[in-house]
Design a protein around this motif. Structure first.
Motif, PDB file in Angstrom:
ATOM      1  N   VAL A  55       0.866  -1.185   0.000  1.00 34.05           N
ATOM      2  CA  VAL A  55       0.000   0.000   0.000  1.00 34.05           C
ATOM      3  C   VAL A  55       0.897   1.226   0.000  1.00 34.05           C
ATOM      4  O   VAL A  55       1.852   1.313   0.782  1.00 34.05           O
ATOM      5  CB  VAL A  55      -0.922   0.015   1.230  1.00 34.05           C
ATOM      6  N   THR A  56       0.628   2.163  -0.875  1.00 32.71           N
ATOM      7  CA  THR A  56       1.454   3.365  -0.965  1.00 32.71           C
ATOM      8  C   THR A  56       0.593   4.553  -1.347  1.00 32.71           C
ATOM      9  O   THR A  56      -0.625   4.433  -1.484  1.00 32.71           O
ATOM     10  CB  THR A  56       2.599   3.161  -1.974  1.00 32.71           C
ATOM     11  N   SER A  57       1.229   5.700  -1.514  1.00 33.54           N
ATOM     12  CA  SER A  57       0.530   6.921  -1.906  1.00 33.54           C
ATOM     13  C   SER A  57       0.918   7.288  -3.330  1.00 33.54           C
ATOM     14  O   SER A  57       1.867   6.738  -3.904  1.00 33.54           O
ATOM     15  CB  SER A  57       0.900   8.065  -0.960  1.00 33.54           C
ATOM     16  N   GLU A  58       0.188   8.246  -3.887  1.00 29.16           N
ATOM     17  CA  GLU A  58       0.492   8.674  -5.257  1.00 29.16           C
ATOM     18  C   GLU A  58       1.912   9.240  -5.354  1.00 29.16           C
ATOM     19  O   GLU A  58       2.578   9.097  -6.388  1.00 29.16           O
ATOM     20  CB  GLU A  58      -0.532   9.713  -5.706  1.00 29.16           C
ATOM     21  N   GLU A  59       2.370   9.845  -4.262  1.00 29.14           N
ATOM     22  CA  GLU A  59       3.722  10.421  -4.243  1.00 29.14           C
ATOM     23  C   GLU A  59       4.788   9.369  -4.512  1.00 29.14           C
ATOM     24  O   GLU A  59       5.787   9.625  -5.197  1.00 29.14           O
ATOM     25  CB  GLU A  59       3.974  11.095  -2.892  1.00 29.14           C
ATOM     26  N   HIS A  60       4.578   8.157  -3.957  1.00 31.98           N
ATOM     27  CA  HIS A  60       5.580   7.100  -4.086  1.00 31.98           C
ATOM     28  C   HIS A  60       5.194   6.024  -5.109  1.00 31.98           C
ATOM     29  O   HIS A  60       5.830   4.975  -5.182  1.00 31.98           O
ATOM     30  CB  HIS A  60       5.804   6.437  -2.723  1.00 31.98           C
ATOM     31  N   ARG A  61       4.175   6.319  -5.891  1.00 31.16           N
ATOM     32  CA  ARG A  61       3.665   5.329  -6.844  1.00 31.16           C
ATOM     33  C   ARG A  61       4.722   4.857  -7.851  1.00 31.16           C
ATOM     34  O   ARG A  61       4.877   3.644  -8.051  1.00 31.16           O
ATOM     35  CB  ARG A  61       2.456   5.911  -7.564  1.00 31.16           C
ATOM     36  N   PRO A  62       5.454   5.738  -8.539  1.00 38.35           N
ATOM     37  CA  PRO A  62       6.409   5.258  -9.556  1.00 38.35           C
ATOM     38  C   PRO A  62       7.445   4.294  -8.987  1.00 38.35           C
ATOM     39  O   PRO A  62       7.720   3.238  -9.576  1.00 38.35           O
ATOM     40  CB  PRO A  62       7.061   6.553 -10.066  1.00 38.35           C
ATOM     41  N   GLU A  63       8.007   4.636  -7.828  1.00 33.55           N
ATOM     42  CA  GLU A  63       9.015   3.767  -7.232  1.00 33.55           C
ATOM     43  C   GLU A  63       8.395   2.460  -6.762  1.00 33.55           C
ATOM     44  O   GLU A  63       9.001   1.389  -6.904  1.00 33.55           O
ATOM     45  CB  GLU A  63       9.684   4.480  -6.059  1.00 33.55           C
ATOM     46  N   ALA A  64       7.186   2.524  -6.221  1.00 26.20           N
ATOM     47  CA  ALA A  64       6.505   1.311  -5.761  1.00 26.20           C
ATOM     48  C   ALA A  64       6.222   0.372  -6.930  1.00 26.20           C
ATOM     49  O   ALA A  64       6.394  -0.845  -6.818  1.00 26.20           O
ATOM     50  CB  ALA A  64       5.209   1.682  -5.052  1.00 26.20           C
ATOM     51  N   GLU A  65       5.802   0.924  -8.066  1.00 24.57           N
ATOM     52  CA  GLU A  65       5.513   0.090  -9.234  1.00 24.57           C
ATOM     53  C   GLU A  65       6.780  -0.582  -9.739  1.00 24.57           C
ATOM     54  O   GLU A  65       6.752  -1.711 -10.223  1.00 24.57           O
ATOM     55  CB  GLU A  65       4.880   0.938 -10.338  1.00 24.57           C
ATOM     56  N   ARG A  66       7.931   0.106  -9.604  1.00 26.57           N
ATOM     57  CA  ARG A  66       9.197  -0.466 -10.057  1.00 26.57           C
ATOM     58  C   ARG A  66       9.692  -1.543  -9.103  1.00 26.57           C
ATOM     59  O   ARG A  66      10.123  -2.626  -9.526  1.00 26.57           O
ATOM     60  CB  ARG A  66      10.241   0.645 -10.178  1.00 26.57           C
ATOM     61  N   LEU A  67       9.606  -1.285  -7.785  1.00 27.60           N
ATOM     62  CA  LEU A  67      10.146  -2.210  -6.795  1.00 27.60           C
ATOM     63  C   LEU A  67       9.258  -3.428  -6.538  1.00 27.60           C
ATOM     64  O   LEU A  67       9.747  -4.505  -6.216  1.00 27.60           O
ATOM     65  CB  LEU A  67      10.373  -1.476  -5.470  1.00 27.60           C
ATOM     66  N   PHE A  68       7.944  -3.239  -6.696  1.00 22.80           N
ATOM     67  CA  PHE A  68       7.010  -4.284  -6.276  1.00 22.80           C
ATOM     68  C   PHE A  68       6.094  -4.723  -7.407  1.00 22.80           C
ATOM     69  O   PHE A  68       4.903  -4.952  -7.214  1.00 22.80           O
ATOM     70  CB  PHE A  68       6.175  -3.785  -5.086  1.00 22.80           C
ATOM     71  N   SER A  69       6.649  -4.876  -8.576  1.00 25.76           N
ATOM     72  CA  SER A  69       5.847  -5.227  -9.746  1.00 25.76           C
ATOM     73  C   SER A  69       5.212  -6.602  -9.630  1.00 25.76           C
ATOM     74  O   SER A  69       4.219  -6.896 -10.307  1.00 25.76           O
ATOM     75  CB  SER A  69       6.719  -5.169 -11.014  1.00 25.76           C
ATOM     76  N   GLU A  70       5.751  -7.447  -8.755  1.00 27.21           N
ATOM     77  CA  GLU A  70       5.221  -8.802  -8.610  1.00 27.21           C
ATOM     78  C   GLU A  70       4.217  -8.906  -7.458  1.00 27.21           C
ATOM     79  O   GLU A  70       3.709  -9.995  -7.184  1.00 27.21           O
ATOM     80  CB  GLU A  70       6.372  -9.788  -8.378  1.00 27.21           C
ATOM     81  N   ARG A  71       3.942  -7.819  -6.789  1.00 22.15           N
ATOM     82  CA  ARG A  71       3.030  -7.865  -5.646  1.00 22.15           C
ATOM     83  C   ARG A  71       1.723  -7.133  -5.964  1.00 22.15           C
ATOM     84  O   ARG A  71       1.624  -6.416  -6.954  1.00 22.15           O
ATOM     85  CB  ARG A  71       3.687  -7.241  -4.403  1.00 22.15           C
ATOM     86  N   ARG A  72       0.731  -7.348  -5.106  1.00 19.17           N
ATOM     87  CA  ARG A  72      -0.534  -6.649  -5.263  1.00 19.17           C
ATOM     88  C   ARG A  72      -0.378  -5.235  -4.722  1.00 19.17           C
ATOM     89  O   ARG A  72      -0.076  -5.038  -3.546  1.00 19.17           O
ATOM     90  CB  ARG A  72      -1.641  -7.384  -4.505  1.00 19.17           C
ATOM     91  N   LEU A  73      -0.601  -4.264  -5.584  1.00 21.94           N
ATOM     92  CA  LEU A  73      -0.309  -2.866  -5.243  1.00 21.94           C
ATOM     93  C   LEU A  73      -1.588  -2.042  -5.169  1.00 21.94           C
ATOM     94  O   LEU A  73      -2.412  -2.076  -6.087  1.00 21.94           O
ATOM     95  CB  LEU A  73       0.634  -2.263  -6.281  1.00 21.94           C
ATOM     96  N   VAL A  74      -1.753  -1.301  -4.055  1.00 20.63           N
ATOM     97  CA  VAL A  74      -2.874  -0.388  -3.879  1.00 20.63           C
ATOM     98  C   VAL A  74      -2.307   1.006  -3.644  1.00 20.63           C
ATOM     99  O   VAL A  74      -1.501   1.215  -2.726  1.00 20.63           O
ATOM    100  CB  VAL A  74      -3.756  -0.800  -2.679  1.00 20.63           C
ATOM    101  N   VAL A  75      -2.704   1.961  -4.484  1.00 20.23           N
ATOM    102  CA  VAL A  75      -2.224   3.343  -4.372  1.00 20.23           C
ATOM    103  C   VAL A  75      -3.350   4.198  -3.795  1.00 20.23           C
ATOM    104  O   VAL A  75      -4.417   4.338  -4.407  1.00 20.23           O
ATOM    105  CB  VAL A  75      -1.782   3.891  -5.743  1.00 20.23           C
ATOM    106  N   LEU A  76      -3.111   4.776  -2.618  1.00 13.72           N
ATOM    107  CA  LEU A  76      -4.132   5.563  -1.932  1.00 13.72           C
ATOM    108  C   LEU A  76      -4.022   7.041  -2.284  1.00 13.72           C
ATOM    109  O   LEU A  76      -2.941   7.545  -2.596  1.00 13.72           O
ATOM    110  CB  LEU A  76      -3.999   5.395  -0.416  1.00 13.72           C
ATOM    111  N   THR A  77      -5.130   7.720  -2.209  1.00 11.30           N
ATOM    112  CA  THR A  77      -5.155   9.162  -2.447  1.00 11.30           C
ATOM    113  C   THR A  77      -4.628   9.900  -1.223  1.00 11.30           C
ATOM    114  O   THR A  77      -4.477   9.331  -0.138  1.00 11.30           O
ATOM    115  CB  THR A  77      -6.587   9.634  -2.759  1.00 11.30           C
TER     116      THR A  77
END
Length: 386
Positions: A55-77
Motif C-alpha cells: 500500500v502506498t501513496s500517489e507520491e511514491h507510486r512510480p518507485e513502488a511500481e518499479r520495486l514491487f511489480s510482482e506484488r498486489r499494489l494499492v495506491v491511496l489518495t
C-alpha cells in the motif's frame, strides 16, 4: 475530520477479487507476519518486508511500481496520508473501495457489527437497514487477530449487535482470546438480554473487561418508546438490564439529552436511583447531528445551554447517590460549572472539532469539543474561558 472511507487512486491486484482486511506494516514493529492480511506501507523507505500486498501513496507510486511489480499494489489518495504502522484497512478490489477499520493511535475504535436494528430512534446516527450484512461479522473476526495486544479500547456497535446471534458471541470470544487486556464496550438497546439464557451466555464468555452501554431515555415508558419508535421497548430494556446485572455483567446507562428528554431528567435520575442503583455508570450525552437527527431537528434540537439546569440537577442527584456519572459530548462553556468535573472528552478523534470561538480558551484541552456535524446547529452561548 479524518476521511475513513473512499477509493484508491489505482490498484494492481491481478485476479484477486475478494474483499480483504489489511494490516499496514513497515517492518519496524515487532509483530508476527500474517501472509494473507499484512500489507507493506511503502513511503520510500528501504525496508522491504515480505508481504503479498503493498500500500502506498500517489507520491511514491512510480518507485513502488518499479520495486514491487510482482506484488498486489494499492495506491491511496492524499486523504489517507495519515495512515501508519499497525492501522487496518478494508480493500474491495472490484470497486477499489477503501475503508479504515482500525487506527492504532485513535482514542477509540468501534466495529460496526450490523446495520440491522429493532429500533428506529429519532436521533439515530446510524440509520438501520434491513440487509444481509453477515459479512461484517466475518470481517471483524478476521481483523481482531491483527490488532496489537496493547489496544487501549474497542467498541462494538450497530445497528443492534445482538441481532447477529452466534456471530455476536464469536466476536466476543475472539476479543477475549486475542485482546484479553483490552476493554470492550458494546452499544446495545438491551432488549435481547431480556432472555435470561442470552444474558447468562454473554457473561459466560469470560472476557475480564467486557461492558455494555444501554440507553434509557425517560422514566416514562411511553416517552422512551416514542424516542426509540418501538412500543414495549422500555419494559424489555429494563428486564435486559436486570438480567445482565443478575449474572454480574458490567452495565452503563446512556441518556441522550434533547427536546424530548430534557424535562424528564430529574425523574429519570430518581428512577435510576430507586430501581437501578446497581448499574456501573450513567452517562448524559449531547446530540450528534447526523443520521435521523437531521430529519427530526424540529423535534430534537435545542441549545444545550437551555437545559443546563436540568442536566446539572440530574448529574448532582446521581453523584450524591454515589452512582458513577459522566457527561459526554458537551462543551464546558455550556455546562454549569458545578458539574465540570463530570464532563469527559468522549467524541472520537476522527470527528472531533472545535469552533472558532474556542481559540485561546484556557480549558480547551479539557473540553470535549464538538462533533464535526455540529456546524448544522450550534449554541449561541459558545465562549472561550480566559
Amino acid at each position: 475530520m479524518l476521511r475513513l472511507s473512499g477509493f484508491a487512486a489505482s490498484a494492481s491486484v491481478g485476479d484477486f477479487s475478494q474483499r480483504v482486511a489489511l494490516r499496514l506494516v513497515t517492518g519496524q514493529a515487532d509483530q508476527a507476519p500474517n501472509p494473507e492480511h499484512d500489507a507493506y506501507l511503502f513511503k520510500g523507505q528501504a525496508s522491504h518486508p515480505e508481504c503479498q500486498w503493498v500500500v502506498t501513496s500517489e507520491e511514491h507510486r512510480p518507485e513502488a511500481e518499479r520495486l514491487f511489480s510482482e506484488r498486489r499494489l494499492v495506491v491511496l489518495t492524499q486523504e489517507f496520508d495519515y495512515l501508519s504502522e499497525g492501522d487496518v484497512i478494508r480493500f474491495v478490489p472490484d470497486r477499489k473501495a477503501v475503508r479504515v477499520l482500525f487506527r492504532k493511535d485513535a482514542n477509540a475504535n468501534y466495529f460496526l457489527v450490523t446495520e440491522r436494528c429493532n429500533h428506529l430512534c429519532l436521533m439515530c446516527s446510524q440509520p438501520p437497514k434491513d440487509v444481509d450484512d453477515r459479512w461484517l461479522a466475518r470481517e471483524i473476526l478476521d481483523v481482531l487477530p491483527l490488532l496489537p495486544a496493547t489496544t487501549p479500547f474497542l467498541g462494538i456497535t450497530g445497528g443492534e449487535p445482538t441481532l447477529v446471534g452466534e456471530d455476536f458471541f464469536d466476536i466476543l470470544s475472539s476479543a477475549r482470546d486475542h485482546l484479553p487486556s483490552t476493554p470492550v464496550h458494546i452499544l446495545s438497546n438491551g432488549r435481547t438480554f431480556k432472555d435470561k439464557g442470552f444474558s447468562r451466555r454473554y457473561q459466560a464468555i469470560g472476557h475480564p473487561r467486557l461492558s455494555v452501554g444501554i440507553p434509557i431515555y425517560s422514566a416514562d415508558p411511553e416517552v422512551h418508546d416514542y424516542v426509540v419508535q418501538s412500543k414495549g421497548a422500555f419494559d424489555e430494556t429494563i428486564r435486559g438490564i436486570m438480567n445482565l446485572k443478575s449474572v454480574g455483567a458490567e452495565v452503563e446507562i446512556r441518556v441522550v439529552v434533547h427536546k424530548q428528554t430534557y424535562e424528564g431528567l430529574a425523574d429519570l435520575s430518581d428512577f435510576i436511583f430507586r430501581n437501578l442503583t446497581f448499574v456501573d455508570h450513567v452517562t448524559f450525552m449531547g446530540l450528534e447531528i447526523t443520521g435521523f437527527t437531521r430529519a427530526n431537528m424540529d423535534k430534537l434540537w435545542m441549545d444545550p445551554y437551555d437545559y443546563r439546569s436540568e442536566l446539572r440537577a440530574a448529574v448532582q442527584y446521581l453523584a450524591a447517590a454515589r452512582i458513577n456519572v459522566s457527561v459526554y459530548n458537551h462543551q464546558l462553556c455550556l455546562l454549569d460549572g458545578s458539574i465540570h468535573q463530570y464532563a469527559k472528552r468522549s467524541i472520537s478523534d476522527w470527528k472531533n472539532e472545535y469552533a472558532d470561538e474556542c481559540s485561546g480558551c484556557s480549558v480547551r484541552n479539557q473540553c470535549g469539543g464538538f462533533f464535526s456535524s455540529s456546524s448544522l446547529a450550534k449554541s449561541s452561548h459558545i465562549a472561550a474561558f480566559q
